[in-house]
Scaffold this motif. Structure first.
Motif, PDB file in Angstrom:
ATOM      1  N   ASP A  27       6.323  -7.635 -17.986  1.00  0.00           N
ATOM      2  CA  ASP A  27       6.821  -8.932 -19.228  1.00  0.00           C
ATOM      3  C   ASP A  27       8.179  -9.671 -18.589  1.00  0.00           C
ATOM      4  OD1 ASP A  27       7.057 -10.216 -21.302  1.00  0.00           O
ATOM      5  OD2 ASP A  27       7.663  -8.302 -22.329  1.00  0.00           O
ATOM      6  N   PRO A  28       7.853 -10.825 -18.428  1.00  0.00           N
ATOM      7  CA  PRO A  28       6.680 -11.907 -18.711  1.00  0.00           C
ATOM      8  C   PRO A  28       5.822 -11.904 -17.619  1.00  0.00           C
ATOM      9  CG  PRO A  28       8.618 -12.908 -17.906  1.00  0.00           C
ATOM     10  CD  PRO A  28       9.219 -11.499 -17.675  1.00  0.00           C
ATOM     11  N   GLU A  29       5.805 -11.151 -16.330  1.00  0.00           N
ATOM     12  CA  GLU A  29       4.701 -11.192 -15.484  1.00  0.00           C
ATOM     13  C   GLU A  29       4.922 -10.323 -14.351  1.00  0.00           C
ATOM     14  OE1 GLU A  29       4.814 -14.868 -12.697  1.00  0.00           O
ATOM     15  OE2 GLU A  29       6.475 -15.471 -13.858  1.00  0.00           O
ATOM     16  N   PRO A  30       4.120  -9.662 -13.563  1.00  0.00           N
ATOM     17  CA  PRO A  30       4.358  -8.755 -12.592  1.00  0.00           C
ATOM     18  C   PRO A  30       4.954  -9.305 -11.497  1.00  0.00           C
ATOM     19  CG  PRO A  30       1.987  -8.889 -13.212  1.00  0.00           C
ATOM     20  CD  PRO A  30       2.575  -9.998 -13.789  1.00  0.00           C
ATOM     21  N   VAL A  31       5.862  -8.546 -10.689  1.00  0.00           N
ATOM     22  CA  VAL A  31       6.208  -9.128  -9.250  1.00  0.00           C
ATOM     23  C   VAL A  31       5.040  -8.676  -8.179  1.00  0.00           C
ATOM     24  CG1 VAL A  31       8.050  -8.918  -7.803  1.00  0.00           C
ATOM     25  CG2 VAL A  31       8.867  -8.625 -10.134  1.00  0.00           C
ATOM     26  N   PRO A  32       4.793  -9.964  -7.497  1.00  0.00           N
ATOM     27  CA  PRO A  32       3.837  -9.600  -6.513  1.00  0.00           C
ATOM     28  C   PRO A  32       4.117  -8.799  -5.364  1.00  0.00           C
ATOM     29  CG  PRO A  32       4.338 -11.952  -6.313  1.00  0.00           C
ATOM     30  CD  PRO A  32       5.388 -11.315  -7.581  1.00  0.00           C
ATOM     31  N   CYS A  33       3.272  -7.994  -4.873  1.00  0.00           N
ATOM     32  CA  CYS A  33       3.274  -7.106  -3.921  1.00  0.00           C
ATOM     33  C   CYS A  33       3.278  -7.764  -2.686  1.00  0.00           C
ATOM     34  CB  CYS A  33       2.562  -5.847  -3.747  1.00  0.00           C
ATOM     35  SG  CYS A  33       2.438  -4.694  -5.045  1.00  0.00           S
ATOM     36  N   GLY A  34       4.043  -7.518  -1.293  1.00  0.00           N
ATOM     37  CA  GLY A  34       3.820  -8.050  -0.214  1.00  0.00           C
ATOM     38  C   GLY A  34       4.447  -9.477  -0.070  1.00  0.00           C
ATOM     39  N   ALA A  35       5.204  -9.898  -0.834  1.00  0.00           N
ATOM     40  CA  ALA A  35       5.821 -11.218  -0.731  1.00  0.00           C
ATOM     41  C   ALA A  35       7.671 -11.159  -0.972  1.00  0.00           C
ATOM     42  CB  ALA A  35       5.653 -12.089  -2.165  1.00  0.00           C
ATOM     43  N   ASP A  36       8.184 -11.871  -0.320  1.00  0.00           N
ATOM     44  CA  ASP A  36       9.680 -11.846  -0.377  1.00  0.00           C
ATOM     45  C   ASP A  36      10.261 -12.212  -1.699  1.00  0.00           C
ATOM     46  OD1 ASP A  36       9.460 -11.422   2.344  1.00  0.00           O
ATOM     47  OD2 ASP A  36       9.945 -13.488   3.116  1.00  0.00           O
ATOM     48  N   TYR A  37      11.325 -11.456  -2.071  1.00  0.00           N
ATOM     49  CA  TYR A  37      11.969 -11.886  -3.219  1.00  0.00           C
ATOM     50  C   TYR A  37      13.357 -11.578  -3.410  1.00  0.00           C
ATOM     51  CZ  TYR A  37      11.300  -7.156  -5.263  1.00  0.00           C
ATOM     52  OH  TYR A  37      11.301  -5.864  -5.412  1.00  0.00           O
ATOM     53  N   SER A  38      14.154 -11.844  -4.141  1.00  0.00           N
ATOM     54  CA  SER A  38      15.367 -11.447  -4.825  1.00  0.00           C
ATOM     55  C   SER A  38      15.741 -11.311  -6.219  1.00  0.00           C
ATOM     56  CB  SER A  38      16.466 -12.540  -3.871  1.00  0.00           C
ATOM     57  OG  SER A  38      16.197 -12.575  -2.661  1.00  0.00           O
ATOM     58  N   VAL A  39      16.791 -10.814  -6.523  1.00  0.00           N
ATOM     59  CA  VAL A  39      16.924 -10.493  -7.866  1.00  0.00           C
ATOM     60  C   VAL A  39      18.263 -10.646  -8.332  1.00  0.00           C
ATOM     61  CG1 VAL A  39      16.716  -8.662  -9.866  1.00  0.00           C
ATOM     62  CG2 VAL A  39      15.136  -8.632  -7.689  1.00  0.00           C
ATOM     63  N   VAL A  40      18.273 -11.245  -9.467  1.00  0.00           N
ATOM     64  CA  VAL A  40      20.008 -11.493  -9.914  1.00  0.00           C
ATOM     65  C   VAL A  40      20.003 -10.901 -11.179  1.00  0.00           C
ATOM     66  CG1 VAL A  40      21.614 -12.781 -11.035  1.00  0.00           C
ATOM     67  CG2 VAL A  40      20.385 -13.531  -8.887  1.00  0.00           C
ATOM     68  N   ILE A  41      20.844  -9.769 -11.617  1.00  0.00           N
ATOM     69  CA  ILE A  41      21.013  -9.129 -12.595  1.00  0.00           C
ATOM     70  C   ILE A  41      22.158  -9.093 -13.551  1.00  0.00           C
ATOM     71  CG2 ILE A  41      21.144  -6.550 -13.680  1.00  0.00           C
ATOM     72  CD1 ILE A  41      19.411  -5.817 -11.042  1.00  0.00           C
ATOM     73  N   ARG A  42      21.841  -9.735 -14.795  1.00  0.00           N
ATOM     74  CA  ARG A  42      23.208  -9.966 -15.648  1.00  0.00           C
ATOM     75  C   ARG A  42      23.164  -9.090 -16.742  1.00  0.00           C
ATOM     76  NH1 ARG A  42      24.876 -15.669 -14.697  1.00  0.00           N
ATOM     77  NH2 ARG A  42      23.513 -16.456 -13.150  1.00  0.00           N
ATOM     78  N   THR A  60       0.929  -1.277  -0.098  1.00  0.00           N
ATOM     79  CA  THR A  60       0.101   0.112  -0.116  1.00  0.00           C
ATOM     80  C   THR A  60       0.849   1.332  -0.006  1.00  0.00           C
ATOM     81  OG1 THR A  60       0.017   0.065   2.522  1.00  0.00           O
ATOM     82  CG2 THR A  60      -1.965  -1.220   1.202  1.00  0.00           C
ATOM     83  N   SER A  61       0.233   2.458  -0.393  1.00  0.00           N
ATOM     84  CA  SER A  61       0.964   3.746  -0.358  1.00  0.00           C
ATOM     85  C   SER A  61       0.064   4.780   0.242  1.00  0.00           C
ATOM     86  CB  SER A  61       1.323   3.988  -1.712  1.00  0.00           C
ATOM     87  OG  SER A  61       2.117   2.939  -2.268  1.00  0.00           O
ATOM     88  N   THR A  62       0.773   5.826   0.595  1.00  0.00           N
ATOM     89  CA  THR A  62       0.169   6.984   1.222  1.00  0.00           C
ATOM     90  C   THR A  62       0.887   8.388   0.291  1.00  0.00           C
ATOM     91  OG1 THR A  62      -0.134   6.085   3.404  1.00  0.00           O
ATOM     92  CG2 THR A  62      -0.331   8.576   3.153  1.00  0.00           C
ATOM     93  N   GLY A  63       0.064   8.962  -0.125  1.00  0.00           N
ATOM     94  CA  GLY A  63       0.619  10.258  -0.864  1.00  0.00           C
ATOM     95  C   GLY A  63       0.532  10.239  -2.323  1.00  0.00           C
ATOM     96  N   PRO A  64       0.868  11.390  -3.098  1.00  0.00           N
ATOM     97  CA  PRO A  64       0.703  11.359  -4.309  1.00  0.00           C
ATOM     98  C   PRO A  64       1.482  10.447  -5.283  1.00  0.00           C
ATOM     99  CG  PRO A  64       1.992  13.255  -3.407  1.00  0.00           C
ATOM    100  CD  PRO A  64       1.553  12.445  -2.645  1.00  0.00           C
ATOM    101  N   ALA A  65       1.021   9.762  -6.305  1.00  0.00           N
ATOM    102  CA  ALA A  65       1.680   8.710  -7.335  1.00  0.00           C
ATOM    103  C   ALA A  65       2.274   9.898  -8.357  1.00  0.00           C
ATOM    104  CB  ALA A  65       0.756   8.167  -7.916  1.00  0.00           C
ATOM    105  N   PRO A  66       3.386   9.481  -8.944  1.00  0.00           N
ATOM    106  CA  PRO A  66       4.333   8.179  -8.527  1.00  0.00           C
ATOM    107  C   PRO A  66       5.254   8.536  -7.659  1.00  0.00           C
ATOM    108  CG  PRO A  66       4.985   9.472 -10.499  1.00  0.00           C
ATOM    109  CD  PRO A  66       4.025  10.278 -10.205  1.00  0.00           C
ATOM    110  N   GLU A  67       5.619   9.705  -7.219  1.00  0.00           N
ATOM    111  CA  GLU A  67       6.599   9.968  -6.432  1.00  0.00           C
ATOM    112  C   GLU A  67       6.667   9.535  -4.953  1.00  0.00           C
ATOM    113  OE1 GLU A  67       4.699  12.157  -7.604  1.00  0.00           O
ATOM    114  OE2 GLU A  67       4.613  13.890  -6.319  1.00  0.00           O
ATOM    115  N   MET A  68       5.291   9.525  -4.382  1.00  0.00           N
ATOM    116  CA  MET A  68       5.179   8.634  -3.010  1.00  0.00           C
ATOM    117  C   MET A  68       4.718   7.255  -3.075  1.00  0.00           C
ATOM    118  SD  MET A  68       6.849  11.141  -1.206  1.00  0.00           S
ATOM    119  CE  MET A  68       6.308  10.408   0.231  1.00  0.00           C
ATOM    120  N   THR A  69       4.605   6.825  -4.152  1.00  0.00           N
ATOM    121  CA  THR A  69       4.251   5.236  -4.261  1.00  0.00           C
ATOM    122  C   THR A  69       5.298   4.484  -3.743  1.00  0.00           C
ATOM    123  OG1 THR A  69       3.031   5.858  -6.291  1.00  0.00           O
ATOM    124  CG2 THR A  69       3.365   3.626  -5.760  1.00  0.00           C
ATOM    125  N   SER A  70       4.909   3.733  -2.997  1.00  0.00           N
ATOM    126  CA  SER A  70       5.893   2.575  -2.397  1.00  0.00           C
ATOM    127  C   SER A  70       6.490   1.819  -3.643  1.00  0.00           C
ATOM    128  CB  SER A  70       5.113   1.510  -1.347  1.00  0.00           C
ATOM    129  OG  SER A  70       4.753   2.276  -0.224  1.00  0.00           O
TER     130      SER A  70
END
Lengths: 133, 133, 133, 133
Positions: free
Chosen positions: D88-103, D28-38
């Motif tokens: 693309d290919p799918e959204p990253v779900p909110c409120g769920a633990d994840y990690s990222v590898v960038i190549r 969730t977020s509080t404040g004006p989008a996009p700058e205050m969007t979580s």
């Protein structure tokens, strides 16, 4: 810092030893559990193709270390461990300075994050842990 | 970055020289002392089997460095040092830019954390320090 | 990562090239200037015995880089540079994504810190910059 | 860590593999989008003279990884990618633990930042990502 190759011959990512210097679990919380509960987390990623057998040792200011706390992270999975959820062999006390050394059977990546909700508005901090070997 | 072996032949964890770039002690605080007192901390872990003799040097914008500030961290112990608690050889001034170089006789791990409670709701920041040798 | 020896033969601390990935200057502020003014800082330490001639290049999303922004840090001194205070050759725009590469004639240490006071209660973030050479 | 030389023979800055351990998009977020969007951001800099072909893989607690998410960063440009904007290919779900590898095809620099505006006053955290190869 690619960390050797796994059983499949693919290069592995990460390090086998990590350290977190600033451990401190805020003793109180404001807001709904569990998402706003104050916590210290060791966010671990095992991006490799073999399970990671992880052992955490917790160091204190005035006593011998506690642990090992053991967890298995399957291949290609994330494990975000709240330090305040550890119970075996003993809980990590709140409101006390501590540090953590994490050893893994295969390379992993570790980031340390704290959410402090002692006050009405929460505070966050995060850092990559120290890759120590 | 395993840092050689100790007297017992065990591999040691950490680095012998660390640097903190952004030192600044917020000059005011809100909330109960000591836990909500604004502070800058050098959170140090000595996970090794020998005591660490630590010497901190504090650098400023417009004068020669202060120190060394000395502390001993026993084997397998944590020492979270608030920079604003240092008194010998002199206090670190609040509200002034500074940096720190930490040298240790055996490898240690250092994380830098600030709690800023100038306002009603506190803010936190943290980073691994820079392992410099 | 000791970085060679200086003119006096003493080992030098730091790195000669650093990068900051997440630059963004909050466009508004709450509270008294300058301490509560929103800012992005490159906190630089020159712990060595020679002056550091520093050149900063600022990268953007949609145009060629700006700079170099030049500053000299005397031997054994700190320089905490607010990116929003840079004027020569041009200001860094607020509310726009940017990154920074910092090159120094002698090794230095760089930490990146943001204070965001757009709202009534300020937020802080900090990280060691990336030592790139 | 200069990372070889580019087509022009100039030394390149950065690393080709990066990892982010603590991914979590506040729901969730509080404040004006996009700058205050979580948001959770991977702030990437390509300071080199060749375009960077970037592929991000997102890891989860309880399922196989998602991706690759592809983006091209032109030479000498910044790309601050909000993970919550990926589709693309799918959204990253909110409120769920994840990690990222960038190549990346050429060296880049990556910093991880979160803005959490679930409450009235926002919180920030940031860290250099882990340079893994």
């Amino acid at each position: 810092m690619t960390a050797g190759t796994g059983r499949t011959g693919a290069a592995m990512i990460g390090a086998r030893i990590w350290a977190i210097g600033d451990g401190w679990i805020p003793p109180t919380s404001t807001g709904p559990a569990p998402e706003m509960t104050s916590h210290d987390s060791a966010c671990m990623l095992n991006p490799n193709d073999e399970p990671a057998e992880v052992a955490m040792t917790v160091y204190f200011r005035d006593r011998e270390p506690a642990g090992p706390y053991r967890v298995t992270i399957p291949a290609r999975r994330v494990h975000h461990q709240r330090l305040n959820d550890l119970r075996d062999p003993e809980p990590v006390p709140c409101g006390a300075d501590y540090s953590v050394v994490i050893r893994s059977s295969v390379p992993i990546v570790v980031q340390h994050t704290r959410l402090d909700s002692r006050q009405a508005e929460n505070a966050l901090m995060s850092t990559i842990a120290f890759p120590a070997g």
